[in-house]
Write a protein that holds these residues in place. Structure first.
Motif, PDB file in Angstrom:
ATOM      1  N   SER A 337      -9.351   0.055   5.890  1.00 17.12           N
ATOM      2  CA  SER A 337     -10.523  -0.473   5.176  1.00 17.12           C
ATOM      3  C   SER A 337     -10.110  -1.662   4.312  1.00 17.12           C
ATOM      4  O   SER A 337      -8.919  -1.949   4.165  1.00 17.12           O
ATOM      5  N   ILE A 338     -11.124  -2.317   3.725  1.00 17.63           N
ATOM      6  CA  ILE A 338     -10.783  -3.361   2.749  1.00 17.63           C
ATOM      7  C   ILE A 338     -10.944  -2.819   1.324  1.00 17.63           C
ATOM      8  O   ILE A 338     -10.729  -3.528   0.353  1.00 17.63           O
ATOM      9  N   GLN A 339     -11.291  -1.551   1.221  1.00 14.56           N
ATOM     10  CA  GLN A 339     -11.576  -0.963  -0.093  1.00 14.56           C
ATOM     11  C   GLN A 339     -10.302  -0.568  -0.843  1.00 14.56           C
ATOM     12  O   GLN A 339      -9.257  -0.379  -0.239  1.00 14.56           O
ATOM     13  N   SER A 358      -3.105  -9.512   8.235  1.00 11.67           N
ATOM     14  CA  SER A 358      -2.696 -10.842   7.762  1.00 11.67           C
ATOM     15  C   SER A 358      -2.148 -10.653   6.349  1.00 11.67           C
ATOM     16  O   SER A 358      -2.168  -9.538   5.827  1.00 11.67           O
ATOM     17  N   ALA A 359      -1.669 -11.741   5.738  1.00  7.23           N
ATOM     18  CA  ALA A 359      -0.951 -11.623   4.469  1.00  7.23           C
ATOM     19  C   ALA A 359      -1.690 -10.780   3.423  1.00  7.23           C
ATOM     20  O   ALA A 359      -2.892 -10.955   3.207  1.00  7.23           O
ATOM     21  N   ALA A 360      -0.954  -9.895   2.758  1.00  4.59           N
ATOM     22  CA  ALA A 360      -1.532  -9.079   1.680  1.00  4.59           C
ATOM     23  C   ALA A 360      -1.944  -9.971   0.515  1.00  4.59           C
ATOM     24  O   ALA A 360      -1.315 -11.001   0.253  1.00  4.59           O
ATOM     25  N   THR A 361      -3.008  -9.577  -0.172  1.00  3.41           N
ATOM     26  CA  THR A 361      -3.431 -10.262  -1.397  1.00  3.41           C
ATOM     27  C   THR A 361      -2.974  -9.425  -2.596  1.00  3.41           C
ATOM     28  O   THR A 361      -2.402  -8.352  -2.427  1.00  3.41           O
ATOM     29  N   HIS A 374       3.435  -3.769  -8.370  1.00  2.37           N
ATOM     30  CA  HIS A 374       2.534  -4.926  -8.474  1.00  2.37           C
ATOM     31  C   HIS A 374       2.934  -5.971  -7.451  1.00  2.37           C
ATOM     32  O   HIS A 374       4.137  -6.249  -7.296  1.00  2.37           O
ATOM     33  N   TYR A 375       1.950  -6.574  -6.808  1.00  2.00           N
ATOM     34  CA  TYR A 375       2.244  -7.671  -5.879  1.00  2.00           C
ATOM     35  C   TYR A 375       1.368  -8.865  -6.206  1.00  2.00           C
ATOM     36  O   TYR A 375       0.157  -8.717  -6.405  1.00  2.00           O
ATOM     37  N   ARG A 376       2.000 -10.062  -6.282  1.00  2.00           N
ATOM     38  CA  ARG A 376       1.258 -11.312  -6.476  1.00  2.00           C
ATOM     39  C   ARG A 376       1.553 -12.227  -5.302  1.00  2.00           C
ATOM     40  O   ARG A 376       2.694 -12.632  -5.071  1.00  2.00           O
ATOM     41  N   ALA A 377       0.494 -12.500  -4.536  1.00  2.00           N
ATOM     42  CA  ALA A 377       0.690 -13.214  -3.268  1.00  2.00           C
ATOM     43  C   ALA A 377       1.123 -14.662  -3.487  1.00  2.00           C
ATOM     44  O   ALA A 377       1.859 -15.217  -2.670  1.00  2.00           O
ATOM     45  N   LYS A 444      -5.150  -0.541  -5.551  1.00  2.00           N
ATOM     46  CA  LYS A 444      -6.262  -1.334  -6.081  1.00  2.00           C
ATOM     47  C   LYS A 444      -5.997  -2.823  -5.874  1.00  2.00           C
ATOM     48  O   LYS A 444      -4.937  -3.332  -6.266  1.00  2.00           O
ATOM     49  N   TYR A 445      -6.928  -3.501  -5.218  1.00  2.00           N
ATOM     50  CA  TYR A 445      -6.824  -4.956  -5.102  1.00  2.00           C
ATOM     51  C   TYR A 445      -7.173  -5.593  -6.440  1.00  2.00           C
ATOM     52  O   TYR A 445      -8.034  -5.094  -7.165  1.00  2.00           O
ATOM     53  N   LEU A 446      -6.540  -6.721  -6.750  1.00  2.00           N
ATOM     54  CA  LEU A 446      -6.780  -7.346  -8.056  1.00  2.00           C
ATOM     55  C   LEU A 446      -7.765  -8.507  -7.964  1.00  2.00           C
ATOM     56  O   LEU A 446      -8.314  -8.931  -8.956  1.00  2.00           O
ATOM     57  N   ASN A 447      -7.968  -9.081  -6.791  1.00  2.00           N
ATOM     58  CA  ASN A 447      -9.034 -10.079  -6.619  1.00  2.00           C
ATOM     59  C   ASN A 447      -9.574  -9.998  -5.191  1.00  2.00           C
ATOM     60  O   ASN A 447     -10.384  -9.138  -4.902  1.00  2.00           O
ATOM     61  N   LYS A 448      -9.068 -10.827  -4.300  1.00  2.00           N
ATOM     62  CA  LYS A 448      -9.597 -10.817  -2.935  1.00  2.00           C
ATOM     63  C   LYS A 448      -9.162  -9.552  -2.182  1.00  2.00           C
ATOM     64  O   LYS A 448      -7.988  -9.176  -2.224  1.00  2.00           O
ATOM     65  N   LYS A 449     -10.127  -8.912  -1.509  1.00  2.00           N
ATOM     66  CA  LYS A 449      -9.786  -7.710  -0.742  1.00  2.00           C
ATOM     67  C   LYS A 449      -9.639  -8.064   0.737  1.00  2.00           C
ATOM     68  O   LYS A 449     -10.482  -8.775   1.272  1.00  2.00           O
ATOM     69  N   VAL A 450      -8.560  -7.612   1.355  1.00  2.00           N
ATOM     70  CA  VAL A 450      -8.377  -7.850   2.795  1.00  2.00           C
ATOM     71  C   VAL A 450      -8.133  -6.509   3.473  1.00  2.00           C
ATOM     72  O   VAL A 450      -7.733  -5.534   2.836  1.00  2.00           O
ATOM     73  N   GLU A 451      -8.366  -6.491   4.774  1.00  2.00           N
ATOM     74  CA  GLU A 451      -8.236  -5.207   5.476  1.00  2.00           C
ATOM     75  C   GLU A 451      -6.780  -4.757   5.546  1.00  2.00           C
ATOM     76  O   GLU A 451      -5.877  -5.558   5.771  1.00  2.00           O
TER      77      GLU A 451
END
Ligand code: FRU
Length: 460
Positions: A337-339, A358-361, A374-377, A444-451
């Motif tokens: 999911s993108i959730q 595709s690349a994680a956000t 924590h991940y910062r793309a 938890k995504y911090l801004n853009k959500k990707v699948e």
């Protein structure tokens, strides 16, 4: 490893831990007569760094293990204060163990003997005493951790961690032999002197098709930004080994693991041509070690999961060996999911795989309200935060990926996590000790959500 019926709060189910006492370095890793042998530094009687024996376990599949009596005990004049780290080779169907006999004089003066023990069945070992016992001109008594291998010409090589007398800096020494008994010093591994700490422990040479790797555990590196934040590090140079001399390429020293606990790794090549690495999930830091809660249950520290090591695009990648997937129970929980996700783990032995097409956000993971990832793309920055059990403060470790993040794998236990990014491009290993009863895993995504797909396997 088989799981106990009654689990201690911080039990490890599938990592090697000592039955009691203190474990440190992996030793003597070898595949011999169809069986994998894993030895380790073991203080059987106490959770301090005293009186090291070689603990001994074997397996054919890395799932089911046999435990044996210690292979080596510190009871002879040349090893009375510890059968220190070393390695194993097979020669004429016999198993040869090389290790350092640690001896302290009455005045506390250190002596180091490089010793041999031989076995014909892989279970009983006959000590042969020192093969190298003289002080080495220009070096202090800090000379230990023999790693032995056979060159393509059939001759044997031994590399030893050492300390130069004049500068009190770390070094590695090379010896050669035709019969594993008589050894000749060929000199320092490196022709260009390197100032990288005061002692190099557990040196190792890894050979790949076009590259050789010199791996070692230097003591005394100063923290520099995101680097070298543990008390001691483990890392490597890439280059070429020829005739006992290692010529580095232009790559800097790289740490093998970016977590809080990882030291003294050793590799071996198995019959299937794999290079497999085990590390000690610990670092010698007495106050921190003394505060580890498992000491109340009489044991301390563990080994990492065995990792297959490859050389790719200028660096080493490390990934749990394929057999690790056999620890997985069937019917994983899969969510595509993108959730954001909030999962209750059914047990504390988990293999969690997060894959992006595709690349994680940017995201943050909270594990058991204790560990944060924590991940910062934008700069491919990955940070792990945990609570230090001695000070109760939050502490963090960070590194930067070279490639966009597309895979994150977490091997979770009730008190340990090994995290592999992009199939082993970078690795973080750490212990954690929480009273939190929650088994929560929140993504938890911090801004853009990707699948993304999260697959959670319970491990046995
Ligand atoms: C690394 C080390 C080795 C030594 C062993 C003693 O952790 O200090 O250099 O052989 O541990 O247990």
């Amino acid at each position: 490893m088989e799981q106990n019926n009654k689990m201690e709060q911080y039990e490890l189910a599938y990592h090697i831990r000592p039955p009691h006492g203190l474990l440190n370095d992996p030793n003597g890793l070898v595949h011999y007569k169809g069986v994998y042998h894993v030895f380790y530094q073991w203080n059987q009687t106490d959770t301090t760094h005293q009186s090291k024996s070689w603990g001994h376990m074997t397996t054919k599949d890395f799932i089911r293990w046999e435990t044996y009596q210690p292979a080596l005990k510190p009871i002879d004049w040349y090893d009375k204060d510890g059968c220190y780290s070393g390695s194993a080779v097979v020669f004429e169907e016999k198993l040869y163990l090389f290790y350092t006999g640690n001896v302290r004089g009455e005045d506390g003066e250190r002596k180091s003997y490089q010793c041999l023990a031989i076995s014909e069945d892989g279970i009983h070992f006959e000590k042969k005493g020192p093969v190298l016992e003289h002080p080495i001109k220009g070096y202090t008594a800090h000379v230990r951790d023999p790693k032995v291998w056979q060159g393509i010409d059939g001759n044997w090589w031994m590399i030893l961690g050492a300390q130069k007398e004049e500068t009190l800096t770390g070094d590695a020494l090379m010896y050669q032999s035709t019969n594993l008994i008589d050894w000749t010093l060929t000199g320092s591994l490196l022709d260009e002197p390197l100032s990288l700490g005061y002692m190099w422990e557990c040196p190792d040479i890894l050979k790949f098709t076009d590259k050789d790797v010199f791996s070692f555990s230097p003591q005394g590196l100063k923290a520099a930004g995101e680097k070298y934040n543990n008390i001691y590090q483990s890392g490597y140079f890439t280059g070429k080994l020829h005739d006992g001399k290692f010529v580095k390429d232009d790559q800097p020293f790289k740490e093998l693991d970016h977590g809080f606990e990882f030291y003294a790794p050793q590799t071996f090549n198995d019959h299937a041509g794999r290079t497999i690495l085990y590390g000690w999930v610990g670092v010698m830091e007495p106050e921190v070690e003394a505060a580890v809660p498992t000491r109340k249950n009489g044991w301390l520290h563990a080994l990492s999961i065995p990792r297959e090591v490859k050389y790719e695009n200028g660096k080493l990648i490390q990934y749990p060996i394929a057999e690790t997937t056999h620890l997985r129970e069937p019917n994983p929980v899969v969510s595509k999911s993108i959730q954001d996700e909030s999962i209750m783990l059914t047990s504390l032995q988990q293999d969690i795989l997060i894959e992006w097409s595709s690349a994680a956000t940017d995201f943050v993971i909270h594990l058991r309200n204790e560990i944060e990832i924590h991940y910062r793309a934008v700069n491919k920055k990955i940070t792990v935060i945990r609570t230090n059990w001695l000070t109760n403060n939050k502490e963090e470790r960070t590194t930067f990926l070279t490639n966009d993040l597309i895979e994150l794998r977490l091997l979770i236990e009730s008190s340990m996590v090994e995290m592999f990014l992009n199939k082993g491009e970078e690795v973080f290993t750490l212990r954690y000790f929480t009273n939190e009863t929650s088994h929560s895993f929140n993504f938890k995504y911090l801004n853009k959500k990707v699948e993304k797909t999260i697959t959670g396997y319970t491990l046995r």
